[in-house]
Scaffold this active site. Structure first.
Site, PDB file in Angstrom:
ATOM      1  N   TRP A 102      53.974 176.052 -83.928  1.00  0.00           N
ATOM      2  CA  TRP A 102      54.169 174.680 -83.586  1.00  0.00           C
ATOM      3  C   TRP A 102      53.614 173.717 -84.696  1.00  0.00           C
ATOM      4  O   TRP A 102      52.386 173.938 -84.868  1.00  0.00           O
ATOM      5  CB  TRP A 102      53.695 174.406 -82.323  1.00  0.00           C
ATOM      6  CG  TRP A 102      53.895 172.936 -81.507  1.00  0.00           C
ATOM      7  CD1 TRP A 102      54.919 172.656 -80.947  1.00  0.00           C
ATOM      8  CD2 TRP A 102      53.367 171.811 -81.728  1.00  0.00           C
ATOM      9  NE1 TRP A 102      54.679 171.254 -80.437  1.00  0.00           N
ATOM     10  CE2 TRP A 102      53.844 170.653 -80.996  1.00  0.00           C
ATOM     11  CE3 TRP A 102      51.852 171.262 -82.418  1.00  0.00           C
ATOM     12  CZ2 TRP A 102      53.550 169.452 -81.018  1.00  0.00           C
ATOM     13  CZ3 TRP A 102      51.396 169.916 -82.338  1.00  0.00           C
ATOM     14  CH2 TRP A 102      52.309 168.804 -81.688  1.00  0.00           C
TER      15      TRP A 102
ATOM     16  N   LYS B 207      57.947 162.492 -66.355  1.00  0.00           N
ATOM     17  CA  LYS B 207      58.825 163.184 -66.199  1.00  0.00           C
ATOM     18  C   LYS B 207      60.282 162.958 -66.748  1.00  0.00           C
ATOM     19  O   LYS B 207      60.817 163.898 -67.568  1.00  0.00           O
ATOM     20  CB  LYS B 207      58.962 163.675 -64.529  1.00  0.00           C
ATOM     21  CG  LYS B 207      59.126 164.927 -64.122  1.00  0.00           C
ATOM     22  CD  LYS B 207      57.662 165.915 -64.295  1.00  0.00           C
ATOM     23  CE  LYS B 207      57.073 165.708 -65.328  1.00  0.00           C
ATOM     24  NZ  LYS B 207      55.574 166.331 -65.321  1.00  0.00           N
TER      25      LYS B 207
ATOM     26  N   LYS C 122      53.592 172.964 -74.200  1.00  0.00           N
ATOM     27  CA  LYS C 122      53.048 173.352 -72.802  1.00  0.00           C
ATOM     28  C   LYS C 122      51.584 173.255 -72.902  1.00  0.00           C
ATOM     29  O   LYS C 122      51.038 172.557 -72.093  1.00  0.00           O
ATOM     30  CB  LYS C 122      53.438 174.779 -72.408  1.00  0.00           C
ATOM     31  CG  LYS C 122      52.951 174.838 -71.162  1.00  0.00           C
ATOM     32  CD  LYS C 122      53.628 173.869 -70.124  1.00  0.00           C
ATOM     33  CE  LYS C 122      53.310 174.221 -68.787  1.00  0.00           C
ATOM     34  NZ  LYS C 122      53.622 173.328 -67.887  1.00  0.00           N
TER      35      LYS C 122
ATOM     36  N   ASN D  16      46.456 180.430 -84.696  1.00  0.00           N
ATOM     37  CA  ASN D  16      46.658 179.280 -83.612  1.00  0.00           C
ATOM     38  C   ASN D  16      45.483 178.192 -83.794  1.00  0.00           C
ATOM     39  O   ASN D  16      44.508 178.724 -83.592  1.00  0.00           O
ATOM     40  CB  ASN D  16      46.798 179.867 -82.297  1.00  0.00           C
ATOM     41  CG  ASN D  16      46.743 178.506 -81.134  1.00  0.00           C
ATOM     42  OD1 ASN D  16      47.284 177.480 -81.396  1.00  0.00           O
ATOM     43  ND2 ASN D  16      46.760 179.076 -79.806  1.00  0.00           N
ATOM     44  N   GLY D  17      45.833 176.827 -83.933  1.00  0.00           N
ATOM     45  CA  GLY D  17      44.742 176.004 -83.970  1.00  0.00           C
ATOM     46  C   GLY D  17      44.784 175.525 -85.414  1.00  0.00           C
ATOM     47  O   GLY D  17      45.751 175.352 -86.193  1.00  0.00           O
TER      48      GLY D  17
ATOM     49  N   GLU E 267      60.131 162.995 -70.844  1.00  0.00           N
ATOM     50  CA  GLU E 267      60.048 163.988 -71.653  1.00  0.00           C
ATOM     51  C   GLU E 267      61.213 165.157 -71.501  1.00  0.00           C
ATOM     52  O   GLU E 267      61.110 165.891 -72.557  1.00  0.00           O
ATOM     53  CB  GLU E 267      58.636 164.780 -71.154  1.00  0.00           C
ATOM     54  CG  GLU E 267      58.414 165.392 -69.892  1.00  0.00           C
ATOM     55  CD  GLU E 267      57.042 166.106 -69.706  1.00  0.00           C
ATOM     56  OE1 GLU E 267      56.617 166.532 -70.682  1.00  0.00           O
ATOM     57  OE2 GLU E 267      56.529 166.086 -68.519  1.00  0.00           O
TER      58      GLU E 267
ATOM     59  N   GLU F 177      53.975 159.211 -63.099  1.00  0.00           N
ATOM     60  CA  GLU F 177      54.241 160.685 -63.374  1.00  0.00           C
ATOM     61  C   GLU F 177      55.826 160.717 -63.300  1.00  0.00           C
ATOM     62  O   GLU F 177      56.684 161.478 -64.024  1.00  0.00           O
ATOM     63  CB  GLU F 177      53.773 161.363 -62.053  1.00  0.00           C
ATOM     64  CG  GLU F 177      54.311 162.844 -61.902  1.00  0.00           C
ATOM     65  CD  GLU F 177      53.949 163.693 -63.223  1.00  0.00           C
ATOM     66  OE1 GLU F 177      53.449 162.980 -64.247  1.00  0.00           O
ATOM     67  OE2 GLU F 177      54.394 164.771 -63.256  1.00  0.00           O
TER      68      GLU F 177
ATOM     69  N   CYS G 222      51.003 177.031 -80.774  1.00  0.00           N
ATOM     70  CA  CYS G 222      51.470 178.297 -81.217  1.00  0.00           C
ATOM     71  C   CYS G 222      51.007 179.435 -80.437  1.00  0.00           C
ATOM     72  O   CYS G 222      49.947 179.285 -79.565  1.00  0.00           O
ATOM     73  CB  CYS G 222      50.237 178.645 -82.528  1.00  0.00           C
ATOM     74  SG  CYS G 222      50.702 177.241 -83.654  1.00  0.00           S
TER      75      CYS G 222
ATOM     76  N   ARG H 251      55.228 177.462 -74.675  1.00  0.00           N
ATOM     77  CA  ARG H 251      54.037 176.905 -75.166  1.00  0.00           C
ATOM     78  C   ARG H 251      54.613 175.809 -76.137  1.00  0.00           C
ATOM     79  O   ARG H 251      53.843 174.997 -76.646  1.00  0.00           O
ATOM     80  CB  ARG H 251      53.380 177.720 -75.888  1.00  0.00           C
ATOM     81  CG  ARG H 251      52.423 178.783 -74.895  1.00  0.00           C
ATOM     82  CD  ARG H 251      51.808 179.878 -75.619  1.00  0.00           C
ATOM     83  NE  ARG H 251      50.582 179.368 -76.447  1.00  0.00           N
ATOM     84  CZ  ARG H 251      49.372 179.077 -75.988  1.00  0.00           C
ATOM     85  NH1 ARG H 251      49.233 179.485 -74.757  1.00  0.00           N
ATOM     86  NH2 ARG H 251      48.553 178.814 -76.601  1.00  0.00           N
TER      87      ARG H 251
ATOM     88  N   HIS I 249      53.890 139.303 -64.407  1.00  0.00           N
ATOM     89  CA  HIS I 249      53.255 138.997 -65.630  1.00  0.00           C
ATOM     90  C   HIS I 249      53.797 139.065 -67.058  1.00  0.00           C
ATOM     91  O   HIS I 249      53.018 139.269 -67.986  1.00  0.00           O
ATOM     92  CB  HIS I 249      51.744 139.581 -65.336  1.00  0.00           C
ATOM     93  CG  HIS I 249      51.204 139.241 -64.256  1.00  0.00           C
ATOM     94  ND1 HIS I 249      50.643 137.874 -63.980  1.00  0.00           N
ATOM     95  CD2 HIS I 249      51.030 139.719 -63.084  1.00  0.00           C
ATOM     96  CE1 HIS I 249      50.150 137.775 -62.755  1.00  0.00           C
ATOM     97  NE2 HIS I 249      50.224 139.071 -62.010  1.00  0.00           N
TER      98      HIS I 249
HETATM   99  C1  AGP Z   1      53.340 167.135 -68.422  1.00  0.00           C
HETATM  100  O1  AGP Z   1      54.974 167.364 -67.911  1.00  0.00           O
HETATM  101  C2  AGP Z   1      53.249 167.318 -69.813  1.00  0.00           C
HETATM  102  N1  AGP Z   1      53.920 168.377 -70.291  1.00  0.00           N
HETATM  103  C3  AGP Z   1      51.912 167.132 -70.184  1.00  0.00           C
HETATM  104  O2  AGP Z   1      51.611 165.652 -69.813  1.00  0.00           O
HETATM  105  C4  AGP Z   1      50.626 167.913 -69.681  1.00  0.00           C
HETATM  106  O3  AGP Z   1      50.428 167.494 -68.255  1.00  0.00           O
HETATM  107  C5  AGP Z   1      49.394 167.659 -70.332  1.00  0.00           C
HETATM  108  O4  AGP Z   1      49.488 167.887 -71.722  1.00  0.00           O
HETATM  109  C6  AGP Z   1      47.992 168.242 -69.773  1.00  0.00           C
HETATM  110  O5  AGP Z   1      48.252 169.452 -69.796  1.00  0.00           O
HETATM  111  P1  AGP Z   1      47.140 170.612 -69.164  1.00  0.00           P
HETATM  112  O6  AGP Z   1      47.327 170.062 -67.585  1.00  0.00           O
HETATM  113  O7  AGP Z   1      47.458 171.664 -69.453  1.00  0.00           O
HETATM  114  O8  AGP Z   1      45.630 169.990 -69.393  1.00  0.00           O
END
Ligand code: AGP
Length: 609
Positions: A74, A486, A604, A100-101, A489, A482, A2, A27, A505
């Site tokens: 959110w 990427k 985000k 927010n929260g 997501e 990574e 949020c 966000r 394995h």
């Molecule tokens: C990465 O592409 C993500 N959207 C997510 O994994 C992100 O890296 C993770 O939520 C950690 O966020 P931060 O670095 O703000 O703590």
């Protein structure tokens, strides 16, 4: 998650708040709303979906008002809907809040409000209790009612409230969720995050946990819970408005991939002194400290965790101290071996990730020394750490992290070099040769980006597959994780990463003709082993896209395609090999027509557990 924006001044709050909310879209959210104090009335408008829906809804209304609050939601409690969207009001619509929260004890509070005050609830949210609590506890002014309400609330939250009977005033409170106050000219603001305010100001106050903010056009007051004034220094924001704009790029993700050479250079050069040695400026890590640490924990989430996986290789190799890497959500629930001989390194772009923050607190409670690698100055992780190593990536807006990752890696290399040098576990010549290689990285990253069309072509060819595997050894396996994250997501393709040696394995059972395997083979020291793994999947007729260093003339023999990265030492390949993977994820998602900067279900900044 949020986002909150509040404005009080003399201009039309509606446009300023909506503009600020748009800057917080990154966000992640599923509905948006606004409350304005207008000509003695409190007007609330809210809408499921994107901010444009809200804009359409109010387009024909001449909503005026010089004080207001806005929100992007959110969903946590209650589905995304017009009704559950914020702002929420008390029963007679005289008080509005945005939140927010999570209010953890909202069920108890609801019960109390219904039984003791006969309140009727309209939504499924936890947030609605805040509006009713402020209303029933309001015996004089908004700030007293807010302070009385937070005494009853449990959880992690930041919220802002306005009241019809107190025009021109916004009252906000912070407990474990981000909140800033912005100093404008003849106006003042509150917000969840800096980008919302960059268009209007560059002076902010960082609000701490347990603090109340009273904002009027004339002043910002920060009070503690006993209503004592808190003295806070003004923070001058160095990010520019352009940093938070697309500047001609189709998406923030693409812009941020392109910004990496600059961000890497900036992060690196700020930590090198005139002799070309790593300087820690303000961070005190003495030889005595390093001799005391018998273990380093690197703890983070998502992409930041993947940076930590590379960090383990680097720090162990250079400083010869054992490093454990853990996802933050696991770390704190498994009673880890942490004491005053532990160095805890938290990595977080936003500095607001609740899991990381909670793990950090747990480590601190057990006596660890906390060093964080953070992008957002003054964020919660930064404030709660003993020392902070800032990345200089500028604001990262796309949900998919790119430049934060590469700058986090730079910090980890510098930490490794610094420790190794101090402990005498690396030679002078090695120290300087790695630094030389790091200095050459921005140019090499640019060279890869210049060949983005090759990766775009590959993406056009492969975008409609439903499964992709990423394999690698050593630091290549960390980069494989990574690359896989990427891709999944932003493109929603089912992707899977595995250390290449683990294939036989179990996972090799999934190899079929035309299965896409992205094989990272950048480590000279491990090349023969990796080559065997490529041969194994190729024998099952997989479609192998290899990533290797220029000059490697063996790799082509068993690969369907090869993406070359510039020649460099094994240690620094993670900074280069991730670039084609970022571009691949981006172009695949674009071919599939996905909402690249705001992928479904993702936020985000993940400020809830
Ligand atoms: C990465 O592409 C993500 N959207 C997510 O994994 C992100 O890296 C993770 O939520 C950690 O966020 P931060 O670095 O703000 O703590």
């Amino acid at each position: 998650m949020c986002g909150i924006v509040g404005y009080t001044g003399h201009d039309n709050a509606r446009d300023i708040i909506i503009d600020g909310l748009k800057k917080l879209e990154y966000r992640g959210y599923d509905s948006a709303g606004i409350a304005l104090l207008s000509k003695g009335e409190l007007i609330v408008r809210k809408q499921k979906g994107k901010i444009v829906n809200l804009e359409k809804e109010i387009a024909d209304e001449n909503l005026q008002g010089t004080t207001g609050i806005g929100h992007t939601r959110w969903a946590t409690h209650g589905v995304p809907s017009d009704l559950n969207a914020h702002p929420h009001t008390n029963e007679d619509g005289t008080i509005a809040i945005v939140h927010n929260g999570i209010v953890e004890n909202y069920m108890d509070l609801r019960k109390w409000l219904i039984e003791e005050h006969h309140v009727s609830f309209r939504t499924d949210t936890d947030s609605e209790v805040i509006a009713h609590l402020i209303s029933v506890l309001n015996e004089g002014n908004l700030e007293d009612a807010v302070l009385a309400a937070v005494k009853m609330m449990k959880g992690a939250y930041a919220f802002a409230a306005i009241s019809k009977s107190e025009p021109g005033k916004i009252v906000a409170f912070r407990k474990d969720a981000p909140l800033i106050a912005g100093l404008g000219k003849g106006c003042n603001f509150i917000a969840s995050d800096i980008p919302a305010l960059l268009k209007y100001l560059n002076k902010i106050y960082l609000i701490e946990n347990g603090e109340l903010v009273i904002c009027t056009p004339e002043q910002i007051q920060i009070l503690d819970q006993q209503k004592q004034p808190v003295k806070r220094d003004v923070l001058q924001v160095t990010w520019s408005l352009e940093d938070a704009e697309k500047e001609g790029y189709e998406h923030f993700m693409l812009k941020e991939i392109h910004e990496q050479p600059k961000a890497i250079r900036e992060t690196l050069m700020r930590r090198l002194d005139e002799r070309g040695k790593v300087k820690l400026d303000g961070i005190s890590l003495t030889l005595e400290d390093l001799e005391r640490f018998n273990k380093i924990y690197i703890v983070a989430c998502g992409t930041a965790y993947h940076a930590g996986l590379v960090g383990k290789y680097i720090i162990e190799k250079m400083a010869r101290i054992p490093v454990e890497v853990d996802v933050a959500s696991e770390f704190r629930y498994r009673d880890p071996f942490v004491d005053d001989k532990t160095l805890f390194i938290a990595i977080s772009q936003s500095g607001e990730t609740l899991d990381t923050l909670a793990a950090l607190r747990e480590a601190k409670r057990k006596g660890a020394r906390v060093l964080s690698v953070v992008n957002v100055v003054g964020s919660s992780v930064a404030r709660e750490s003993d020392d902070v190593f800032y990345t200089w990536a500028g604001p990262e807006i796309a949900v998919a992290s790119t430049k934060a990752y590469t700058t986090q890696l730079i910090c980890l290399y510098l930490i490794g070099l610094y420790m190794g040098d101090l402990r005498g576990t690396i030679s002078d010549s090695y120290y300087h040769s790695v630094l030389q290689e790091l200095k050459a990285v921005p140019e090499k990253v640019s060279a890869i980006i210049e060949r983005a069309n090759e990766i775009e072509e590959l993406a056009k060819y492969l975008y409609n597959r439903d499964q992709v595997f990423f394999i690698g050894r050593g630091t290549d396996s960390a980069v494989a994780y990574e690359g896989s994250l990427k891709l999944k997501e932003v493109s929603y393709i089912n992707s899977f990463a595995i250390a290449a040696g683990e294939l036989k394995h179990g996972t090799i059972a999934l190899m079929e003709p035309e299965t896409i395997v992205i094989a990272l083979a950048t480590q000279d020291a491990l090349f023969d082993k990796m080559y065997s793994n490529i041969v194994e999947v190729k024998a099952r007729l997989a479609h192998v896209v290899s990533i290797a260093k220029e000059g490697n003339d063996r790799i082509g023999q068993e690969s369907t395609e090869v993406i070359f990265i510039p020649e460099c030492i094994d240690e620094v390949t993670p900074l280069l090999s991730v670039i084609p993977l970022q571009l691949f994820a981006y172009y695949v998602a674009r071919e599939r027509g996905e909402d690249i900067d705001k992928p479904r279900n993702l936020a985000k900044s993940v400020t809830v557990e």
